[in-house]
Scaffold this active site. Structure first.
Site, PDB file in Angstrom:
ATOM      1  N   PHE A   7       0.813  -1.220   0.000  1.00 54.39           N
ATOM      2  CA  PHE A   7       0.000   0.000   0.000  1.00 54.39           C
ATOM      3  C   PHE A   7       0.849   1.275   0.000  1.00 54.39           C
ATOM      4  CE2 PHE A   7      -3.766  -2.298   2.311  1.00 54.39           C
ATOM      5  CZ  PHE A   7      -4.124  -2.904   1.116  1.00 54.39           C
ATOM      6  N   LYS A   8       2.143   1.126   0.197  1.00 56.48           N
ATOM      7  CA  LYS A   8       3.052   2.291   0.250  1.00 56.48           C
ATOM      8  C   LYS A   8       2.522   3.323   1.259  1.00 56.48           C
ATOM      9  CE  LYS A   8       4.442   1.170  -4.395  1.00 56.48           C
ATOM     10  NZ  LYS A   8       4.963   1.585  -5.674  1.00 56.48           N
ATOM     11  N   HIS A  93      12.827  -2.158  -0.988  1.00 58.38           N
ATOM     12  CA  HIS A  93      11.999  -1.622  -2.080  1.00 58.38           C
ATOM     13  C   HIS A  93      12.760  -0.463  -2.735  1.00 58.38           C
ATOM     14  CE1 HIS A  93       8.803   0.300  -4.303  1.00 58.38           C
ATOM     15  NE2 HIS A  93       8.117  -0.831  -4.186  1.00 58.38           N
ATOM     16  N   GLU A  95      11.875   2.301  -3.689  1.00 61.03           N
ATOM     17  CA  GLU A  95      11.542   3.626  -3.148  1.00 61.03           C
ATOM     18  C   GLU A  95      12.306   3.885  -1.849  1.00 61.03           C
ATOM     19  OE1 GLU A  95       7.284   3.153  -3.308  1.00 61.03           O
ATOM     20  OE2 GLU A  95       7.373   3.215  -5.489  1.00 61.03           O
ATOM     21  N   GLU A 161      11.415  -6.252  -9.087  1.00 61.63           N
ATOM     22  CA  GLU A 161      10.596  -5.097  -9.446  1.00 61.63           C
ATOM     23  C   GLU A 161      11.444  -4.117 -10.262  1.00 61.63           C
ATOM     24  OE1 GLU A 161       7.002  -4.559  -6.687  1.00 61.63           O
ATOM     25  OE2 GLU A 161       8.682  -3.527  -5.778  1.00 61.63           O
ATOM     26  N   GLY A 167       4.675   1.641 -11.028  1.00 54.98           N
ATOM     27  CA  GLY A 167       3.782   2.789 -11.102  1.00 54.98           C
ATOM     28  C   GLY A 167       3.702   3.435 -12.480  1.00 54.98           C
ATOM     29  N   SER A 197       3.571  -2.537 -12.082  1.00 59.43           N
ATOM     30  CA  SER A 197       2.378  -2.357 -12.937  1.00 59.43           C
ATOM     31  C   SER A 197       1.620  -3.651 -13.200  1.00 59.43           C
ATOM     32  CB  SER A 197       2.763  -1.672 -14.257  1.00 59.43           C
ATOM     33  OG  SER A 197       3.173  -0.347 -13.999  1.00 59.43           O
TER      34      SER A 197
HETATM   35  P1  PGA Z   1       2.908  -0.774  -8.844  1.00 60.50           P
HETATM   36  O1  PGA Z   1       3.925  -0.858  -7.606  1.00 60.50           O
HETATM   37  O2  PGA Z   1       2.111  -2.054  -8.865  1.00 60.50           O
HETATM   38  O3  PGA Z   1       2.074   0.437  -8.589  1.00 60.50           O
HETATM   39  O4  PGA Z   1       3.737  -0.650 -10.085  1.00 60.50           O
HETATM   40  C1  PGA Z   1       4.558  -2.064  -7.283  1.00 60.50           C
HETATM   41  C2  PGA Z   1       5.507  -1.855  -6.140  1.00 60.50           C
HETATM   42  O5  PGA Z   1       6.162  -0.812  -6.063  1.00 60.50           O
HETATM   43  O6  PGA Z   1       5.641  -2.742  -5.265  1.00 60.50           O
END
Ligand code: PGA
Length: 249
Positions: A7-8, A93, A95, A161, A167, A197
């Site tokens: 869910f970030k 991750h 991010e 990923e 995203g 995605s």
């Molecule tokens: P996303 O993110 O499905 O929105 O591309 C995946 C993630 O960062 O784990």
């Protein structure tokens, strides 16, 4: 198969309750949870609500600090997670890497949490420049992200990923995923997730790819219906995979 929702920095305690009010009502086949695993990674302030209201699946932390407890302002350690009933952590991750987490710190997180009995989902993936440089460059990059990681740690899952797919609305192609997961399989026997995605339209095709054991989903899992649709599509891949394996024999 594994279906994990990241869910970030989305969802509040009250929206998490609303999410599970709907998700809990979806009917899963008898035996679903013997064969498949569902995990939700809510933000920290919504962990309590998720633990209280989720009737299906497991709850994990999006990040954690590799210490029992102590003077680590702003961090969440083993004692707090364990006492809340959280047994899974997401590590590395992209991010979080972008915020400055070093490979050394990530390797330490994997080791400390695995040794403490947590399941660790460790994320790896290249940026667009590396992908454009070709498969050799991708392999070299992924190999670097295994530096210091004991790939035979208990309860380790790897999530591939690609940063350019996260995203963006454009997932990696089945061929790119197959090649990359084949390489990752040469590095570890841990289950391999794909993320970037993923949606209900591509979930089945992606899960049909060899060496894809599950999905890590961001945006498309923010609604209960979105995540449920992905799970429903994903499990259909099982038959396709079984047929493929039979044909290869
Ligand atoms: P996303 O993110 O499905 O929105 O591309 C995946 C993630 O960062 O784990």
């Amino acid at each position: 198969m594994k279906f994990m929702a990241n869910f970030k920095c989305n969802h509040t305690p009250s929206s998490i309750k609303a999410y599970f009010d709907i998700f809990n009502a979806y009917a899963f086949d008898a035996g679903f949870f013997d064969k498949h695993e569902i995990v939700f990674f809510p933000p920290f302030l919504s962990l309590g609500a998720a633990l209280d209201f989720a009737k299906v699946g497991k709850i994990g932390a999006q990040n954690a600090y590799p210490a029992q407890k102590g003077a680590f302002t702003g961090e969440v350690g083993i004692e707090a997670l364990e006492s809340s009933g959280v047994g899974i952590v997401l590590v590395g991750h992209s991010e979080r890497r972008a915020l400055g987490e070093s490979q050394k710190l990530l390797a330490r997180k994997c080791e400390v949490f695995a040794q403490a009995g947590f399941s660790v989902v460790y994320c790896v993936g290249e940026n667009l420049a590396v992908r454009k440089s070709g498969m050799r460059a991708v392999e070299a990059h992924l190999r670097e992200q295994f530096a210091g990681i004991d790939s035979s740690l208990p309860n380790l899952t790897i999530a591939y990923e690609p940063i350019w797919a996260i995203g963006s609305g454009v997932s990696a192609s089945a061929q790119e995923i197959e090649q990359t997961h084949a390489f990752l399989r040469s590095l570890t026997s841990a289950p391999l997730l794909y993320g970037g995605s993923v949606n209900a339209k591509n979930a089945r095709e992606i899960l049909s790819v060899k060496n894809v054991d599950g999905l890590l989903v961001g945006s498309a899992a923010l609604t209960p219906q979105g995540f449920y649709d992905i799970i429903q599509e994903g499990v259909k891949a099982e038959g396709i995979k079984a047929e493929g394996a039979k044909a290869q024999k």
